[in-house]
Design an enzyme around this catalytic site. Structure first.
Site, mmCIF file in Angstrom:
data_model
loop_
_atom_site.group_PDB
_atom_site.id
_atom_site.type_symbol
_atom_site.label_atom_id
_atom_site.label_comp_id
_atom_site.label_asym_id
_atom_site.label_seq_id
_atom_site.Cartn_x
_atom_site.Cartn_y
_atom_site.Cartn_z
ATOM 1 N N TYR B 57 0.866 -1.192 0.000
ATOM 2 C CA TYR B 57 0.000 0.000 0.000
ATOM 3 C C TYR B 57 0.895 1.232 0.000
ATOM 4 C CZ TYR B 57 -4.033 -3.001 1.067
ATOM 5 O OH TYR B 57 -5.017 -3.963 1.015
ATOM 6 N N GLU B 58 0.405 2.319 -0.583
ATOM 7 C CA GLU B 58 1.286 3.462 -0.823
ATOM 8 C C GLU B 58 1.750 4.154 0.456
ATOM 9 O OE1 GLU B 58 -1.036 5.926 -3.375
ATOM 10 O OE2 GLU B 58 -2.212 6.772 -1.751
ATOM 11 N N SER B 59 1.141 3.799 1.601
ATOM 12 C CA SER B 59 1.606 4.338 2.872
ATOM 13 C C SER B 59 2.969 3.775 3.261
ATOM 14 C CB SER B 59 0.585 4.002 3.961
ATOM 15 O OG SER B 59 0.314 2.619 3.970
ATOM 16 N N GLY B 60 3.510 2.831 2.492
ATOM 17 C CA GLY B 60 4.846 2.319 2.752
ATOM 18 C C GLY B 60 4.897 0.905 3.290
#
Lengths: 291, 263
Positions: B57-60
């Protein structure tokens, strides 16, 4: 050098009308208490920077604090649109809002460039994307070695950055854990920084690769338990998903929004945040409050 | 209509969509996950036929295995269950731009027949009728992930002849438009809706229906799509959800609903 102070004193020290200010936290550790402290002081003409301007910027924009927004995703995460931000862009209410819109990759690169004291960030991006046509700050350059076409955007170097973190030690070294987002870059790229923390401890007791902001990189630290609510602080309390869902209704109507802001922000003090997370708290916070 | 038959068979068109989308994924995929239907599909894949899939997920959060579906891309559940969590600049530089993602799984507010996506604005950019959230991570996911899967419900509003803003580039105006931009990635490779599975025509790159979900007729697909739909000469029927797929999906939704109620 980190000064321990109240959030209100820190805000007074760093904020004034017209400054460029970032509040960062990528879903996690969003500095809600700081945003509310700034809203209560009724600053105007701020340039707000944030990758994901969610509830806090919906509130600041709806209260007329901002004249410009630099951002890459303006939504209520997992819920829908930001209704106060929409009202400002679509109807100039309560005031007109200039926007500078990027992608996440561009903003992340721009913060990193800001923290690195670079004038711009260079990366591969915006292929075929129309934002290039509407944002004059997205430029094409060519690699001087291979000729490959690349994109450049100006670095982000806010006058002030606000973040929230789990802990500071008594010297003012700050520990950020979990989804670390862009907070380290937001502080290192800014002229002045304010960090709220869940607690101040004797020792951080951490591991060699922990994400730390050394005390000499931070200007002000305020201990504000619960300061991220309704966002969350890993290890302390969970995300208040119900509050995010409820915001969709609160923000849908101008009068309801204003009434809510008076009751929950303007007439409150920073202490309220500790109470707001009581029911979401993990062992850590409840143990602390038993002392 | 699709829904009627789906109800007789005791599953909904939405469930068919998520399950059909999940079947696209393999255990060795490294998948950049969009929130909403893509997130559900990716986790169903992980919980059924693709247990070793790497979800990012793009939150890392890299290699995450949430027990409930996250409401946002950055819920604590994602970090708690991840192999590792990196900063957002690292996510976009080393992992996405670095070419380490095999699949980008996206949703869309508005899409055209070449898989170009608009999530920015309805109306003009400068004085919009509806201001949408914007691109977020999608513009670079669309160009830098190995290939793109898209899942969304069909409607005349969402599947349009011309999108109003090119947020994320698909196949442009078709044919070799991606190569002309210097892109080496495949771009949109599958579109999974609540009625059908679509794949790009090998030459023109226009989305073409390859599978109709059980009980759906071509007229249903056309009635809910703003462009003239093309059907593959050999289009067939999507296999129905298995009992196991339905159970896993419903259990996941139930856990998710309870988690979001209490937190």
């Amino acid at each position: 050098m980190a000064n321990f102070t109240s959030l209100e004193k820190a805000v007074d020290a760093v904020m004034s009308d017209g400054v460029c200010v970032a509040f960062e936290g990528f879903t996690h550790l969003i500095p809600h208490a700081s945003a509310h402290a700034v809203i209560r002081k009724e600053y105007r003409n701020l340039t707000l920077v944030r990758m994901t301007p969610d509830i806090i910027y919906d509130q600041m924009i709806g209260m007329g604090c901002a004249s410009k927004l630099i951002f890459s995703y303006a939504g209520n995460p997992g819920v829908g649109l930001l209704r106060r931000l929409r009202d400002a862009i679509e109807n100039q209410w309560p005031v007109a809002l200039e926007i500078e819109e990027h992608s996440h990759a561009a903003m992340a690169n721009a913060y990193e460039a800001g923290a690195s004291s670079m004038p711009c960030a260079i990366f591969k991006g915006y292929a075929g994307a129309e934002l290039k046509q509407v944002n004059q700050n997205i430029k094409t350059i060519h690699c001087p070695f291979t000729g490959e076409e690349l994109v450049a955007v100006p670095s982000i170097q806010p006058d002030v950055s606000f973040i929230h973190a789990q802990k500071a030690d008594k010297k003012g070294n700050v520990l950020i854990e979990g989804i670390i987002g862009i907070q380290k870059e937001a502080v290192l790229s800014a002229t002045k920084s304010v960090v709220t923390v869940e607690e101040v401890v004797d020792e951080l007791k951490t591991h060699p690769n922990a994400v730390i902001l050394p005390h000499w990189t931070v200007d002000y630290i305020a201990e504000v338990p619960g300061a991220a609510h309704p966002s969350y602080a890993q290890g302390y309390y969970d995300r208040d998903n119900a509050a995010y869902i409820e915001w969709d209704q609160i923000s849908a109507d101008r009068t309801r929004f204003q009434n809510w802001m008076v009751e929950n922000v303007m007439q409150q003090t920073t202490d309220i945040f500790a109470k707001r997370v009581g029911f979401l708290a993990k062992d850590k916070l409840s143990k602390k409050s038993e002392h | 209509m699709a829904v009627n038959l789906a109800q007789e068979k005791n599953y909904t068109a939405d469930e068919m969509m998520i399950i059909a989308a999940s079947r696209m994924l393999k255990s060795d995929d490294v998948c950049f996950v969009g929130i909403g239907a893509p997130s559900a599909a990716c986790n169903i894949a992980r919980l059924t036929h693709a247990p070793d899939i790497t979800l990012i997920y793009e939150s890392g959060t890299i290699g995450t295995a949430p027990d409930v579906l996250p409401l946002s891309i950055g819920d604590g559940e994602l970090c708690d269950t991840a192999l590792t969590t990196v900063s957002v600049p690292e996510m976009f530089r080393y992992w996405l731009q670095g070419g380490r993602i095999t699949i980008g799984f996206l949703g869309a507010a508005q899409i055209d027949k070449f898989g170009n996506i608009n999530t920015t604005v309805i109306g003009s950019y400068d004085s919009p009728k509806t201001r949408l959230p914007g691109g977020g991570g999608a513009p670079e996911i669309a160009s830098q992930a190995g290939q793109i899967y898209i899942t969304m419900k069909q409607s005349l509003r969402s599947m349009v002849n011309e999108i109003e803003f090119f947020t994320s580039f698909g196949h442009g105006k078709g044919y070799d438009d991606r190569q002309k931009l210097g892109l080496k990635t495949t771009g949109p490779a599958a579109l999974i809706t609540d009625l059908a599975i679509w794949k790009p025509d090998p030459l023109s790159k226009e989305f073409t229906v390859t599978h109709l979900h059980p009980g759906v007729v071509p007229e249903d697909v056309q009635a809910n799509c703003g462009w003239q739909v093309k059907f593959s000469e050999t289009f067939s029927t999507t296999p129905e959800p298995s009992l196991d797929e339905l159970k896993v999906l419903r259990d996941l939704y139930k856990r998710t609903e309870e988690a979001h109620k209490t937190s």
